[in-house]
Write an enzyme that holds these catalytic residues in place. Structure first.
Site, short mmCIF file in Angstrom:
data_model
loop_
_atom_site.label_atom_id
_atom_site.label_comp_id
_atom_site.label_asym_id
_atom_site.label_seq_id
_atom_site.Cartn_x
_atom_site.Cartn_y
_atom_site.Cartn_z
N LEU A 85 0.84 -1.20 0.00
CA LEU A 85 0.00 0.00 0.00
C LEU A 85 0.87 1.26 0.00
O LEU A 85 0.76 2.11 0.87
CB LEU A 85 -0.97 -0.01 1.18
CG LEU A 85 -2.17 0.92 1.00
CD1 LEU A 85 -3.17 0.34 0.02
CD2 LEU A 85 -2.86 1.21 2.34
N GLY A 86 1.74 1.35 -0.99
CA GLY A 86 2.51 2.58 -1.19
C GLY A 86 1.67 3.59 -1.95
O GLY A 86 0.44 3.51 -1.95
N ILE A 100 1.24 4.02 -5.18
CA ILE A 100 0.43 3.46 -6.27
C ILE A 100 -0.67 2.58 -5.68
O ILE A 100 -1.83 2.63 -6.13
CB ILE A 100 1.30 2.65 -7.27
CG1 ILE A 100 2.41 3.52 -7.84
CG2 ILE A 100 0.43 2.09 -8.39
CD1 ILE A 100 3.43 2.77 -8.69
N ARG A 143 4.32 -4.83 4.71
CA ARG A 143 5.18 -5.26 5.82
C ARG A 143 4.61 -4.82 7.16
O ARG A 143 4.66 -5.53 8.14
CB ARG A 143 6.60 -4.72 5.64
CG ARG A 143 7.52 -5.72 4.96
CD ARG A 143 8.78 -5.05 4.49
NE ARG A 143 8.47 -3.94 3.59
CZ ARG A 143 9.38 -3.11 3.10
NH1 ARG A 143 10.64 -3.25 3.44
NH2 ARG A 143 9.04 -2.15 2.28
N ARG A 164 6.52 -6.09 -10.10
CA ARG A 164 7.68 -6.66 -10.78
C ARG A 164 7.42 -8.16 -10.93
O ARG A 164 6.82 -8.79 -10.05
CB ARG A 164 8.94 -6.46 -9.93
CG ARG A 164 9.51 -5.07 -9.98
CD ARG A 164 10.05 -4.73 -11.36
NE ARG A 164 10.64 -3.39 -11.44
CZ ARG A 164 10.00 -2.32 -11.88
NH1 ARG A 164 8.74 -2.40 -12.28
NH2 ARG A 164 10.61 -1.15 -11.95
N GLU A 175 11.72 -10.53 -18.40
CA GLU A 175 11.26 -9.69 -19.52
C GLU A 175 12.36 -9.47 -20.54
O GLU A 175 13.52 -9.33 -20.14
CB GLU A 175 10.79 -8.33 -18.97
CG GLU A 175 9.57 -8.47 -18.11
CD GLU A 175 9.17 -7.16 -17.43
OE1 GLU A 175 9.70 -6.09 -17.78
OE2 GLU A 175 8.33 -7.22 -16.52
N HIS A 202 4.75 -4.71 -20.14
CA HIS A 202 5.25 -3.74 -19.13
C HIS A 202 4.95 -2.30 -19.57
O HIS A 202 5.87 -1.49 -19.76
CB HIS A 202 6.77 -3.94 -18.91
CG HIS A 202 7.26 -3.32 -17.63
ND1 HIS A 202 8.30 -3.84 -16.90
CD2 HIS A 202 6.85 -2.21 -16.97
CE1 HIS A 202 8.52 -3.06 -15.84
NE2 HIS A 202 7.65 -2.07 -15.87
C1 8YV Z 1 8.83 1.83 -16.69
C2 8YV Z 1 8.63 1.02 -14.29
O1 8YV Z 1 8.56 0.73 -17.49
O2 8YV Z 1 8.80 3.06 -13.16
C3 8YV Z 1 9.05 1.87 -13.15
O3 8YV Z 1 9.65 1.31 -12.22
O4 8YV Z 1 8.73 -0.14 -14.26
C4 8YV Z 1 8.00 1.68 -15.48
O5 8YV Z 1 7.45 2.88 -15.19
C5 8YV Z 1 10.26 1.99 -16.60
O6 8YV Z 1 10.65 3.03 -15.79
C6 8YV Z 1 10.88 2.22 -17.96
O7 8YV Z 1 12.22 2.21 -17.82
#
Ligand code: 8YV
Length: 317
Positions: free
Chosen positions: A156-157, A159, A179, A236, A265, A283
């Protein structure tokens, strides 16, 4: 006032940022070098700044060949490929681009949730393949209702909180796991991730990557999510045990998955490619003109603020 003399660009950047960087600074692109490490061993000492991205990162051992670097400015919010601690130990400031991408990543989480539950890309494939024309009527079948469902947020950061707020518009009930409990938020904290998975219909993963969260979403969590539960990952790929996820999907132990990120990826396992109850994105959670522009601007703002004041607008911790 400490002007930056020479900037090392660690890899390919979005065109607008690439242009802005080159217009403002003397920049060398590491990608132009056949042997990056050999180049740095000879020329590394001339650079006082590094610009990279969350995707490109910066190998920690490169810092040894960059003794004059004072600041690293990264495009993205993820720090799992940036050697933050090692840099800070050398007195290097590390900047990144939080906040400006919250909306788009949250929007993508909802896009995946709606898509996998209501089967919209699957339905699009159905129409394009001429199946509707052939079979007619209600031949596509039914999806799963999103409005009013239960959403479990993992992490819950900033985003995660944006996603949780979006859920109001869908009359969803929200609980979260992280956490430790987050102060001042209206959502119920679940200390056990397995309990959260068992409770919710959509488990939305939005925690940071790196060793601390590797395979947090494991077989037990997926089993708890159960045959009517969906996994959404905009964090991730490493946070989810991908092999366990594939097995759970193959056995029907979870209902489906919406994935923007993968363990390796841009490789997406073949097993996922053939599954209709899985939505796969390359992504793209932050990939809108507006947000990428704002991220690029923050990269520049971090560098310029550092030159002026020695401080960053957004410093990694
Ligand atoms: C982008 C991301 O794909 O901000 C991140 O951590 O994974 C995405 O916003 C990335 O920054 C592109 O390099």
């Amino acid at each position: 006032m400490q002007p930056l003399q020479r900037v090392l660009q660690a890899g390919k950047l979005v065109p607008a940022l690439d242009q802005a960087l080159h217009a403002r600074y003397s920049v060398h692109r590491l990608a132009d070098e056949a042997d990056a490490q050999a180049f740095l061993a000879t020329h590394g000492a001339q650079f006082d700044a590094v610009v990279t991205s969350a995707a490109i990162g910066l190998p920690a051992h490169y810092l040894e060949s960059l003794p004059s670097v004072r600041v690293i400015s990264s495009f993205g919010v993820g720090l799992d490929k940036i050697p933050v601690k090692e840099a800070q130990a050398r007195g290097i400031a590390v900047g990144y681009t939080p906040d400006v991408l919250n909306d788009c990543v949250a929007d993508t989480a909802f896009a995946l949730m709606l898509d996998v539950a209501r089967r919209t890309t699957e339905a699009d494939r159905f129409v394009r393949a001429g199946q509707w024309a052939r079979l007619g009527g209600n031949s596509f079948g039914l999806g799963r209702k999103v409005s009013g469902a239960r959403m479990g947020v993992v992490g819950l950061g900033r985003i995660g909180q944006t996603i949780a707020r979006r859920s109001l518009g869908f009359d969803m009930e929200v609980r979260y796991h992280s956490r430790r409990p987050v102060a001042g938020v209206p959502w119920h904290y679940e200390a056990s991730l397995v309990d959260l998975a068992a409770w919710c219909d959509f488990l939305v993963v939005v925690t940071s990557g790196g060793p601390a969260t590797r395979h947090l979403i494991n077989e037990d969590v997926l089993n708890a999510l159960g045959s009517t539960g969906f996994l959404i990952n905009v964090a991730r790929g490493t946070v989810v045990d991908e092999a366990a996820l594939i097995r759970a999907l193959q056995d029907g132990r979870i209902a489906g998955a919406g994935l923007d990120v993968f363990e390796n990826e841009p490789h997406v396992p073949d097993a996922l490619m053939g599954m209709d109850n899985v939505v796969l994105l390359p992504h793209i959670a932050s990939a809108t003109h507006e947000t990428r522009q704002a991220m690029g601007q923050r990269v520049m703002d971090n560098l310029e603020a550092f030159e002026r004041t020695g401080q960053l607008v957004s410093a990694a911790y």
